[in-house]
Design an enzyme around this catalytic site. Structure first.
Site, PDB file in Angstrom:
ATOM      1  N   ILE A 170      -8.620  -3.318  -6.580  1.00  0.00           N
ATOM      2  CA  ILE A 170      -7.325  -4.245  -5.586  1.00  0.00           C
ATOM      3  C   ILE A 170      -8.230  -5.475  -6.060  1.00  0.00           C
ATOM      4  O   ILE A 170      -7.912  -6.399  -5.880  1.00  0.00           O
ATOM      5  CB  ILE A 170      -8.089  -3.606  -4.189  1.00  0.00           C
ATOM      6  CG1 ILE A 170      -7.025  -2.814  -3.926  1.00  0.00           C
ATOM      7  CG2 ILE A 170      -7.588  -5.113  -3.454  1.00  0.00           C
ATOM      8  CD1 ILE A 170      -7.454  -2.288  -2.297  1.00  0.00           C
ATOM      9  N   GLY A 174     -16.835  -7.120  -5.147  1.00  0.00           N
ATOM     10  CA  GLY A 174     -15.785  -5.711  -5.418  1.00  0.00           C
ATOM     11  C   GLY A 174     -15.228  -6.023  -6.583  1.00  0.00           C
ATOM     12  O   GLY A 174     -14.121  -6.466  -6.741  1.00  0.00           O
ATOM     13  N   ALA A 202      -1.184   5.715  -2.951  1.00  0.00           N
ATOM     14  CA  ALA A 202      -0.139   6.202  -2.429  1.00  0.00           C
ATOM     15  C   ALA A 202       0.655   7.329  -2.100  1.00  0.00           C
ATOM     16  O   ALA A 202       0.933   8.252  -1.948  1.00  0.00           O
ATOM     17  CB  ALA A 202       0.505   4.720  -2.228  1.00  0.00           C
ATOM     18  N   GLY A 222     -13.625  -2.080  -0.706  1.00  0.00           N
ATOM     19  CA  GLY A 222     -13.320  -0.328  -0.294  1.00  0.00           C
ATOM     20  C   GLY A 222     -12.350  -0.217   1.221  1.00  0.00           C
ATOM     21  O   GLY A 222     -12.276  -1.353   1.580  1.00  0.00           O
ATOM     22  N   VAL A 252     -23.475  -9.282  -2.235  1.00  0.00           N
ATOM     23  CA  VAL A 252     -24.040 -10.753  -1.734  1.00  0.00           C
ATOM     24  C   VAL A 252     -24.266  -9.837   0.425  1.00  0.00           C
ATOM     25  O   VAL A 252     -24.504  -8.982   0.270  1.00  0.00           O
ATOM     26  CB  VAL A 252     -22.219 -10.694  -1.919  1.00  0.00           C
ATOM     27  CG1 VAL A 252     -22.252 -11.692   0.243  1.00  0.00           C
ATOM     28  CG2 VAL A 252     -21.440 -10.662  -2.589  1.00  0.00           C
ATOM     29  N   THR A 274       7.059  -3.045  10.952  1.00  0.00           N
ATOM     30  CA  THR A 274       7.778  -2.151   9.914  1.00  0.00           C
ATOM     31  C   THR A 274       7.282  -1.245   9.859  1.00  0.00           C
ATOM     32  O   THR A 274       6.216  -0.991   9.588  1.00  0.00           O
ATOM     33  CB  THR A 274       7.767  -3.790   8.820  1.00  0.00           C
ATOM     34  OG1 THR A 274       6.805  -3.724   8.393  1.00  0.00           O
ATOM     35  CG2 THR A 274       8.965  -4.357   9.650  1.00  0.00           C
ATOM     36  N   HIS A 330      10.760   6.361 -30.774  1.00  0.00           N
ATOM     37  CA  HIS A 330      10.440   4.857 -31.771  1.00  0.00           C
ATOM     38  C   HIS A 330      10.846   4.236 -31.048  1.00  0.00           C
ATOM     39  O   HIS A 330      12.583   4.644 -31.322  1.00  0.00           O
ATOM     40  CB  HIS A 330      10.357   5.825 -33.248  1.00  0.00           C
ATOM     41  CG  HIS A 330       9.623   4.586 -33.701  1.00  0.00           C
ATOM     42  ND1 HIS A 330       8.393   4.169 -34.364  1.00  0.00           N
ATOM     43  CD2 HIS A 330      10.599   3.206 -34.766  1.00  0.00           C
ATOM     44  CE1 HIS A 330       8.775   3.266 -34.885  1.00  0.00           C
ATOM     45  NE2 HIS A 330       9.497   2.913 -35.637  1.00  0.00           N
ATOM     46  N   GLY A 343       3.816   1.375   6.039  1.00  0.00           N
ATOM     47  CA  GLY A 343       2.384   1.537   5.597  1.00  0.00           C
ATOM     48  C   GLY A 343       1.910   0.519   5.729  1.00  0.00           C
ATOM     49  O   GLY A 343       2.327  -0.450   4.732  1.00  0.00           O
ATOM     50  N   GLU A 363       4.795   4.358  14.751  1.00  0.00           N
ATOM     51  CA  GLU A 363       4.191   3.250  13.902  1.00  0.00           C
ATOM     52  C   GLU A 363       3.811   1.809  14.574  1.00  0.00           C
ATOM     53  O   GLU A 363       4.980   1.385  15.699  1.00  0.00           O
ATOM     54  CB  GLU A 363       5.466   3.103  13.134  1.00  0.00           C
ATOM     55  CG  GLU A 363       5.420   1.696  12.007  1.00  0.00           C
ATOM     56  CD  GLU A 363       3.578   1.925  11.519  1.00  0.00           C
ATOM     57  OE1 GLU A 363       3.241   2.664  10.839  1.00  0.00           O
ATOM     58  OE2 GLU A 363       2.454   0.834  11.616  1.00  0.00           O
TER      59      GLU A 363
HETATM   60  C1  LIG Z   1      -3.597  -4.379  -1.278  1.00  0.00           C
HETATM   61  C2  LIG Z   1      -3.560  -3.154  -2.169  1.00  0.00           C
HETATM   62  C3  LIG Z   1      -2.835  -2.790  -3.334  1.00  0.00           C
HETATM   63  C4  LIG Z   1      -2.020  -1.155  -3.316  1.00  0.00           C
HETATM   64  N1  LIG Z   1      -1.984  -1.054  -3.768  1.00  0.00           N
HETATM   65  C5  LIG Z   1      -1.863   0.723  -4.363  1.00  0.00           C
HETATM   66  C6  LIG Z   1      -1.392   0.897  -5.605  1.00  0.00           C
HETATM   67  O1  LIG Z   1      -0.398  -0.209  -6.494  1.00  0.00           O
HETATM   68  N2  LIG Z   1      -0.601   1.992  -6.035  1.00  0.00           N
HETATM   69  C7  LIG Z   1      -1.267   3.391  -4.997  1.00  0.00           C
HETATM   70  O2  LIG Z   1      -1.395   4.022  -4.999  1.00  0.00           O
HETATM   71  N3  LIG Z   1      -2.330   2.555  -3.949  1.00  0.00           N
HETATM   72  C8  LIG Z   1      -2.523   1.200  -3.590  1.00  0.00           C
HETATM   73  N4  LIG Z   1      -2.998   0.917  -1.789  1.00  0.00           N
HETATM   74  C9  LIG Z   1      -2.999   1.800  -1.734  1.00  0.00           C
HETATM   75  C10 LIG Z   1      -1.857   2.367  -0.262  1.00  0.00           C
HETATM   76  O3  LIG Z   1      -1.682   1.248  -0.102  1.00  0.00           O
HETATM   77  C11 LIG Z   1      -2.640   3.318   0.072  1.00  0.00           C
HETATM   78  O4  LIG Z   1      -2.981   5.028  -0.411  1.00  0.00           O
HETATM   79  C12 LIG Z   1      -1.648   4.170   1.067  1.00  0.00           C
HETATM   80  O5  LIG Z   1      -0.602   3.134   2.026  1.00  0.00           O
HETATM   81  C13 LIG Z   1      -2.097   5.220   1.528  1.00  0.00           C
HETATM   82  O6  LIG Z   1      -0.800   5.311   2.416  1.00  0.00           O
HETATM   83  P1  LIG Z   1      -0.603   6.535   3.776  1.00  0.00           P
HETATM   84  O7  LIG Z   1       0.568   6.969   4.304  1.00  0.00           O
HETATM   85  O8  LIG Z   1      -2.003   7.215   4.314  1.00  0.00           O
HETATM   86  O9  LIG Z   1      -1.419   5.743   5.297  1.00  0.00           O
HETATM   87  P2  LIG Z   1      -1.303   3.946   5.531  1.00  0.00           P
HETATM   88  O10 LIG Z   1       0.094   2.899   4.344  1.00  0.00           O
HETATM   89  O11 LIG Z   1      -2.262   2.602   5.625  1.00  0.00           O
HETATM   90  O12 LIG Z   1      -0.328   3.983   6.560  1.00  0.00           O
HETATM   91  C14 LIG Z   1      -0.346   4.194   7.766  1.00  0.00           C
HETATM   92  C15 LIG Z   1       0.614   3.528   8.775  1.00  0.00           C
HETATM   93  O13 LIG Z   1      -0.241   4.182  10.099  1.00  0.00           O
HETATM   94  C16 LIG Z   1      -0.406   3.365  11.253  1.00  0.00           C
HETATM   95  N5  LIG Z   1      -1.411   3.423  12.293  1.00  0.00           N
HETATM   96  C17 LIG Z   1      -2.026   3.472  12.129  1.00  0.00           C
HETATM   97  N6  LIG Z   1      -2.639   3.895  13.493  1.00  0.00           N
HETATM   98  C18 LIG Z   1      -1.496   4.282  14.074  1.00  0.00           C
HETATM   99  C19 LIG Z   1      -1.249   4.801  15.566  1.00  0.00           C
HETATM  100  N7  LIG Z   1      -2.392   4.870  16.187  1.00  0.00           N
HETATM  101  N8  LIG Z   1      -0.095   4.713  15.834  1.00  0.00           N
HETATM  102  C20 LIG Z   1       0.574   4.547  15.304  1.00  0.00           C
HETATM  103  N9  LIG Z   1       0.757   4.393  13.839  1.00  0.00           N
HETATM  104  C21 LIG Z   1      -0.732   4.201  13.806  1.00  0.00           C
HETATM  105  C22 LIG Z   1      -0.228   2.160  10.562  1.00  0.00           C
HETATM  106  O14 LIG Z   1      -0.193   1.097  11.128  1.00  0.00           O
HETATM  107  C23 LIG Z   1      -0.085   2.607   8.913  1.00  0.00           C
HETATM  108  O15 LIG Z   1       1.523   0.933   9.002  1.00  0.00           O
HETATM  109  C24 LIG Z   1      -2.871  -0.479  -2.235  1.00  0.00           C
HETATM  110  C25 LIG Z   1      -3.919  -0.748  -0.946  1.00  0.00           C
HETATM  111  C26 LIG Z   1      -3.849  -2.421  -0.936  1.00  0.00           C
HETATM  112  C27 LIG Z   1      -4.398  -2.688   0.639  1.00  0.00           C
END
Ligand SMILES: Cc1cc2nc3c(=O)[nH]c(=O)nc-3n(C[C@H](O)[C@H](O)[C@H](O)COP(=O)(O)OP(=O)(O)OC[C@H]3O[C@@H](n4cnc5c(N)ncnc54)[C@H](O)[C@@H]3O)c2cc1C
Length: 465
Positions: A184, A180, A321, A272, A237, A39, A444, A42, A35
């Site tokens: 989000i 958008g 997520a 997006g 925009v 922390t 209920h 993700g 990572e």
């Molecule tokens: C403001 C906001 C609100 C959201 N709310 C929701 C919600 O309520 N419910 C929901 O389902 N989804 C929500 N999402 C979307 C959700 O956060 C993502 O779909 C989810 O985190 C994707 O998980 P992931 O494991 O694919 O990647 P991520 O969570 O993006 O994690 C990928 C990790 O890989 C690390 N990384 C990248 N490249 C490298 C590398 N080369 N080497 C080492 N580490 C690397 C990054 O630092 C990151 O920590 C939200 C997103 C945002 C921005």
């Protein structure tokens, strides 16, 4: 194993990556997770799902109390906003949960490798100058904010920000423009509206919440307007300039027409997210991305290179997520020789506003295209618990196949819609019919009874309307 450092090396510790790593370790595989952030957890835990929900929850309570809505419940008094404490509880939530993943890694003996991974071969990655070889490598690098051409985000200045910057604003903006009208933007726009900002949402399309059921989108727009959010639909925009403490946005109708300028204290760019593959050196592993920048996978999450797998936001599908988590479990099980499957037709989606907007399966438009359907609806106003709690906005809609009665989609606008949708997803996962839901005894008084009634309405026999 002699030549390999690990059975499984996961790149990225978001909900996809950390779950894959823990499940792989649970299955007896020697596992590491790389990572690049300080922390674990993700986007979701650090700057996404969790901090946004912390602000949504706190701002909702503030707005209820400050607007005097609680007076009708006999709760009176003045409240004031302490934004710094609100931010502190958000940071505390993030700290607790990201720390929790570090604890789970230790407990399950997942090695946390700190740094940025880049492929150096089909089974090797480099992290900070050190090489690691693994039998299986899972790409779970997630996604980042999509930039808008002509607009420079600077989260430090707090004038033109992305979702990460919008979570951290040090003061309530006078006027916030959200570029958008997706999930989000609407969630974070709602936060700052509740805390006192005027919020204008500019959306390129003629309707908010693309991808959701048409009727639900229209109804949601009405409710957001009722809450005081302003909308400029079918508007694009074209540029944004910062002059002093203000941003000036040039906008014009997306179908052509005269441009106008909007002044804002804060502009949130939320058009997006795009997959993270920069710096991964996928070419060194013999991999390429598709036209949308995603890593293509088979149903078992394998890529075109044996031993390399991919999950989460970096692969095609909804960027959510829980979808990433389920893929994390499935990919680990497939690597271990078991059968890991994710049913991508049944991935719920939730907007955590008040009321929440939730859906799973087909929209009415998609279902009609596929064949004859029956639709049952029930208004939350007729649900005794929602009405008693003064949460009558919204509805439940069940879409079923006209011949087999199998549930094809469920759409909910309700204060507890995000929780209620789980039942619909489970019924659909089990191949349930509207009759199955209608004849399941629901406690209920609960908001969930509205789902039962909407299912009864598919046969034209709801009780309470
Ligand atoms: C403001 C906001 C609100 C959201 N709310 C929701 C919600 O309520 N419910 C929901 O389902 N989804 C929500 N999402 C979307 C959700 O956060 C993502 O779909 C989810 O985190 C994707 O998980 P992931 O494991 O694919 O990647 P991520 O969570 O993006 O994690 C990928 C990790 O890989 C690390 N990384 C990248 N490249 C490298 C590398 N080369 N080497 C080492 N580490 C690397 C990054 O630092 C990151 O920590 C939200 C997103 C945002 C921005």
């Amino acid at each position: 194993m002699a030549d390999y450092d690990f059975d499984v090396l996961v790149i990225g510790s978001g909900p996809g990556g950390y779950v894959a790593a823990i499940r792989a370790a649970q299955l007896g595989l020697k596992t590491a997770c790389v990572e690049s952030r300080e922390t674990l957890g993700g986007t979701c835990l650090n700057v996404g799902c969790i901090p946004s929900k912390a602000m949504l929850h706190a701002s909702e309570l503030f707005e209820e109390a400050a607007s005097g809505k609680l007076a009708k419940l006999g709760i009176k008094g003045t409240v004031e906003l302490d934004l710094e404490t609100m931010h502190a509880q958000r940071r505390e939530a993030v700290k607790g949960l990201t720390g929790g993943i570090a604890f789970l890694f230790k407990k399950n003996k997942v090695e946390w490798i700190k740094g940025r991974a880049a492929f150096t071969g089909t089974d090797t990655v480099d992290v900070g100058g050190k090489s690691y070889r693994a039998k299986n490598i899972v790409i779970a690098t997630g996604s980042s904010v999509t930039p808008l051409p002509g607009i420079t985000v600077d989260n430090d200045k707090q004038i033109i920000v992305d979702s990460t910057g919008a979570l951290e604003l040090a003061k309530v903006p006078g006027h916030m423009v959200v570029v958008g009208g997706g999930i989000i933007g609407l969630e974070l726009g709602s936060v700052w509206k509740r805390l006192g900002a005027k919020v204008t949402v500019v959306e390129y399309l003629d309707m908010i919440l693309p991808g959701m059921d048409g009727e639900i989108r229209k109804e949601s727009l009405k409710l957001f307007k009722k809450q005081g959010l302003e909308f400029k639909l079918s508007t694009k925009v074209t540029s944004a300039e910062v002059n002093g403490n203000k941003a000036h946005l040039s906008v014009e109708p997306s179908t052509g027409g005269d441009a106008e300028t909007i002044e804002a204290d804060v502009v949130l760019v939320s058009i997006g997210r795009r997959p993270n593959t920069d710096g991964l050196a996928l070419d060194k592993a013999g991999l390429a991305v598709n036209g949308r920048g995603q890593v293509e996978i088979e149903r078992d999450f394998s890529t075109s290179v044996p031993g390399i797998w991919a999950i989460g936001d970096v692969v095609p599908g909804p960027m959510l997520a829980h979808k990433a988590e389920d893929e994390g479990i499935a990919v680990a099980e497939n690597i271990a020789g078991l059968t890991g499957i994710v049913n991508h037709d049944i991935i719920p989606s939730v907007v955590y506003t008040m009321p929440e907007i939730a859906g799973v399966g087909l929209t009415e438009e998609q279902a009609r295209e596929k064949g004859e359907i029956k639709v049952g609806k029930f208004p939350m106003m007729a649900n005794s618990r929602a009405k008693t709690n003064h949460e009558g906005d919204g509805m439940v809609k069940v879409i079923a196949d006209a011949k087999t009665d199998r549930v094809l989609g469920v759409w909910i606008i309700a204060s507890l819609g995000g929780t209620m949708i789980a039942q619909a997803a489970q019924a659909m996962e089990f191949g349930g019919t509207s009759e199955d839901i209608a004849y399941t005894c629901h406690a209920h008084p609960t908001h969930s009874e509205a789902l039962k009634e909407a299912a009864m309405a598919v046969q034209g026999k709801p009780i309470h309307i």
